[in-house]
Design an enzyme around this catalytic site. Structure first.
Site, short mmCIF file in Angstrom:
data_model
loop_
_atom_site.label_atom_id
_atom_site.label_comp_id
_atom_site.label_asym_id
_atom_site.label_seq_id
_atom_site.Cartn_x
_atom_site.Cartn_y
_atom_site.Cartn_z
CD GLN A 133 -2.35 1.76 0.19
OE1 GLN A 133 -3.37 0.83 -0.30
NE2 GLN A 133 -2.33 2.98 -0.25
CB CYS A 134 2.95 2.93 -2.72
SG CYS A 134 3.85 1.40 -2.81
CD GLU A 289 -6.22 5.95 -5.94
OE1 GLU A 289 -6.91 5.07 -5.20
OE2 GLU A 289 -5.93 6.97 -6.03
CG HIS A 313 -13.91 5.98 -4.79
ND1 HIS A 313 -14.28 7.51 -4.45
CD2 HIS A 313 -12.44 5.92 -4.58
CE1 HIS A 313 -13.08 8.10 -3.82
NE2 HIS A 313 -12.08 7.24 -3.90
CD GLU A 314 -10.59 2.82 -4.83
OE1 GLU A 314 -9.73 3.56 -5.32
OE2 GLU A 314 -11.13 3.04 -3.62
CG HIS A 317 -9.05 7.17 -7.89
ND1 HIS A 317 -8.67 8.41 -7.60
CD2 HIS A 317 -9.61 6.65 -6.55
CE1 HIS A 317 -8.84 8.86 -6.24
NE2 HIS A 317 -9.35 7.63 -5.81
CD GLU A 336 -9.18 9.99 -2.99
OE1 GLU A 336 -10.19 9.52 -3.32
OE2 GLU A 336 -7.98 9.33 -3.09
CG ASP A 393 -0.25 7.33 6.17
OD1 ASP A 393 -0.94 7.32 5.15
OD2 ASP A 393 0.70 6.62 6.29
CE1 TYR A 401 -10.78 10.61 1.03
CE2 TYR A 401 -11.79 9.52 -0.69
CZ TYR A 401 -10.98 9.71 0.01
OH TYR A 401 -9.70 8.65 0.28
CE LYS A 572 -16.41 4.72 5.37
NZ LYS A 572 -17.35 4.46 4.31
N1 BES Z 1 -7.05 6.70 -2.80
C1 BES Z 1 -7.87 6.18 -1.75
C2 BES Z 1 -7.17 5.29 -0.54
C3 BES Z 1 -6.10 6.14 0.04
C4 BES Z 1 -5.97 7.53 0.10
C5 BES Z 1 -5.02 5.50 0.32
C6 BES Z 1 -5.00 8.11 0.74
C7 BES Z 1 -3.85 6.05 1.14
C8 BES Z 1 -3.88 7.57 1.39
C9 BES Z 1 -8.89 5.23 -2.33
O1 BES Z 1 -9.41 5.70 -3.59
C10 BES Z 1 -10.38 5.67 -1.76
O2 BES Z 1 -10.38 6.55 -1.40
N2 BES Z 1 -10.73 4.70 -0.91
C11 BES Z 1 -11.85 4.71 0.07
C12 BES Z 1 -12.93 4.29 -0.97
C13 BES Z 1 -14.41 4.96 -0.72
C14 BES Z 1 -14.48 6.53 -0.81
C15 BES Z 1 -15.46 4.45 -1.60
C16 BES Z 1 -11.60 3.80 1.10
O3 BES Z 1 -11.00 3.12 1.40
O4 BES Z 1 -12.63 4.06 2.09
ZN ZN Z 2 -10.11 7.62 -3.78
#
Ligand code: BES
Ligand code: ZN
Length: 621
Positions: A133-134, A289, A313-314, A317, A336, A393, A401, A572
């Site tokens: 997970q980068c 994504e 969502h993905e 992206h 986002e 983070d 978002y 989450k």
């Molecule tokens: N790119 C993000 C996940 C992310 C953001 C990882 C920042 C690391 C740092 C991904 O597209 C995302 O937003 N995922 C959401 C999905 C949701 C909004 C539908 C998630 O993981 O909850």
């Molecule tokens: Zn996202």
């Protein structure tokens, strides 16, 4: 030294890397990757070059001409956020400056991008698994790089793995074959791994990503993988367990339809394939994504096709984020916010307006709560914000978002949907494969929509704190009905069976999130008695309910809280549950519980999730 990005040691006067070729030997017993990387720079360069690293051992930097060692140094103590700066000194030999070089390196078991799972932590319990997970700044813990989205790279990779495992990447799969001694400069690998490279028990998986991507989109997973075809350009991968693969194939059957809708709205899909990988439950996000191979939490497989929202969502992206990327994390909303807008347009096209409005309503509530949470740190309620000295983070929130979504929706309301659709298409076509900032976006907006700044306060939206007055709460019959039921609960009325009979997860989520934060324990029990929310298979519902139970100190559900915290690693869910346990006064029992559960579950979380939970506990205990 002119920094490009508050989260990177990269220097804007250095040439960016354009291409990297990686040969990676995966040593599962020691949770280590030994690698040789060949870098090509945008132009020849002599002098000091700054790269990012974290938890890496750098064995050698070598000349591209004769493999002679080149001088390098590492900063003496790591920066807690950025990691360790690697300085490489490229010579000016006979007036021919190098535009390429090799680095021989090893990762460490504490590399923050990597989670190494031992067999008992996987579905099939037979084989180990490792995945990356980068985003945002963890690529540097896998290989040295200019770890800023401003520097896009193409890559090739040879992954040398045990033959019983297979690999996927955010790249085209070129092939799987027996290893060849010395290929990809693997003879340079340290500690005898050069000769192990071509052992009979190993296999090489080869990949090519020939479209330039920001380093945070570098990704792989290695394990015993299986797959199912779900569409002409989509396969779903997961651990080779039939029940998991079948459920995933069913859940994501509608993916091709979403890609077609996306193409109608935003232009041709640029990445050829759109495959999905369902990870073990410790995956720290809902989705990531990674181009050509989206990573997903298994919690999106709910058996009712509702995981489609995360896939939408993905997928979104693929245009907003992967084609047009934020220049650095201070402009993260460009990724986002746009993606949330695009996701809702795709959801609206495939699932109807009601569903999209429900999602917008859940987001609206989330935005108000996040802004409240940041009341002592309003900087992070701004779309464009200052992240100098800040770990991305720890400030991750719904603001980029949902406030980003609201901003774009506001522009849509101003100019009308047809004009806004044209605007987005042109925006994507203009900036594809570039990394841009808020100013660049605003300049384009003003050029395309002359006079827009007279109708919308663009500075307030992008630089102001909180929620601008012209943000908008959505309206629909369903949305309004759910909110009024939540209000009636405050007066003591529980929803009747017939009122909730056709509710799905999102309806419950919206309902629960609009109840008062603290209820009487008897009310929490009554809700569960009627609707069994603590047992919901939908984690959004279950976690919203458990959070309410903790805040209401309804201790009957604490064993379910513990179980949940031990079975999933999606942040989450971890964030609100741990926060609810430790925040506020008079919570001694809850704090003890949180500490114990974390100490027992820690090993099962991805390193990023470990860090985030640690910082929640440190703040309150
Ligand atoms: N790119 C993000 C996940 C992310 C953001 C990882 C920042 C690391 C740092 C991904 O597209 C995302 O937003 N995922 C959401 C999905 C949701 C909004 C539908 C998630 O993981 O909850
Ligand atoms: Zn996202």
């Amino acid at each position: 030294m002119a920094p490009l990005d508050p989260h990177s040691f990269s220097d804007s006067t250095n040439p960016p890397t354009t291409d990297v070729s990686l040969s990676l030997y995966f040593d599962f017993p020691s949770a280590t990757i030994h690698g040789v990387a060949f870098f090509i720079l945008a132009f020849p360069y002599a002098g000091q070059l700054s790269f990012d690293t974290r938890s890496l051992t750098i064995h050698q930097v070598l000349s591209p001409i004769n493999l002679s060692p080149l001088p390098f140094s590492l900063s003496s103590s790591p920066d807690p956020i950025k990691g360790t700066q690697l300085s490489i000194f490229l010579p000016d030999d006979d007036d021919t400056a190098f535009n390429s070089f090799f680095i021989v390196f090893s990762t460490s078991p504490s590399s923050t991008a990597l989670q190494w799972l031992c067999p008992p932590q996987t579905f099939n319990k037979k084989h180990p698994f490792v995945y990356t997970q980068c985003q945002s700044i963890h690529a540097r813990s896998i290989f040295p790089c200019q770890d800023t989205p401003a520097a896009r790279i193409r890559y090739t990779a040879l992954l040398n793995v045990p033959q019983e495992l297979s690999a996927v990447m955010s790249a085209r799969h070129v092939g799987r074959r027996p290893p060849v001694s010395g290929e990809g400069h693997s003879h340079l690998l340290p500690n005898g791994f050069n000769s192990l490279w071509s052992s009979e028990t190993r296999v090489v998986e080869e990949f090519l990503m020939n479209q330039p991507i920001p380093p945070y989109l570098f990704a792989f997973a290695v394990g015993e993988l299986g797959s199912r075809e779900v569409g002409p350009r989509t396969r779903v991968y997961a651990e080779a367990v039939n029940s998991v693969l079948d459920a995933a194939a069913k859940e994501f059957a509608g993916t091709e339809e979403m890609i077609r809708q996306g193409e109608k709205l935003f232009g041709e899909y640029a990445w050829e394939r759109f495959d999905l990988l369902v990870l073990p439950p410790s995956f720290p996000y809902g989705g990531m994504e990674n181009p050509r191979m989206v990573f997903l939490t298994p919690t999106v497989i709910k058996g009712d096709a509702s995981g489609a929202q995360v896939v939408a969502h993905e997928l979104a992206h693929s245009w907003t984020g992967n084609l047009i990327t934020n220049k650095n994390n201070e402009h993260f909303w460009l990724n986002e916010g746009f993606t949330t807008y695009a996701e809702r347009r795709i959801v609206e096209a495939v699932q109807g307006e009601d569903r999209a409005i429900l999602n917008t309503g859940i987001g609206w509530k989330g935005l108000k709560e996040e802004v409240e949470k940041f009341k002592d740190n309003l900087e992070f309620t701004k779309l464009k914000n200052n992240q100098q000295g800040v770990d991305p983070d720890t400030i991750y929130s719904e603001v980029p978002y949902e406030k980003g979504f609201q901003f774009l929706w506001r522009i849509e309301r101003q100019i009308g949907r047809p004009a806004f659709d044209e605007f987005i298409k042109k925006y994507i076509a203009t900036f594809q494969f570039q990394s841009i900032d808020t100013e660049r976006f605003l300049k384009f907006l003003k050029a395309e929509v002359p006079g827009i700044e007279k109708d919308i306060d663009l500075v307030l939206w992008t630089e102001g704190t909180g929620i601008p007055p012209d943000a908008y709460e959505p309206v629909s019959d369903l949305y309004t009905k759910i909110l009024s039921l939540a209000n009636e609960f405050k007066l003591g009325r529980m929803p009747r069976e017939d009122e909730v009979a056709d509710w799905r997860g999102q309806e419950w989520e919206l309902y629960l999130e609009n109840l008062p934060r603290v209820l009487k324990a008897s009310q929490v029990l009554a809700l569960d008695e009627s609707y069994r929310l603590s047992e919901s298979k939908d984690y959004e519902v279950k976690v919203a309910f458990l959070q309410l139970a903790i805040l209401s100190k309804c201790r009957n559900f604490y064993s379910e809280v513990e179980k949940t915290l031990k079975e999933v690693g999606r942040m989450k869910y971890l964030r609100p549950l741990y926060r609810a346990l430790v925040q506020g006064a008079g919570k001694e029992e809850e704090k003890i519980l949180a500490k114990r559960v974390f100490s027992e579950a820690r090993e099962c979380y991805h390193p990023i999730a470990q860090g985030v939970v640690e910082s929640i506990l440190a703040k309150h205990i």
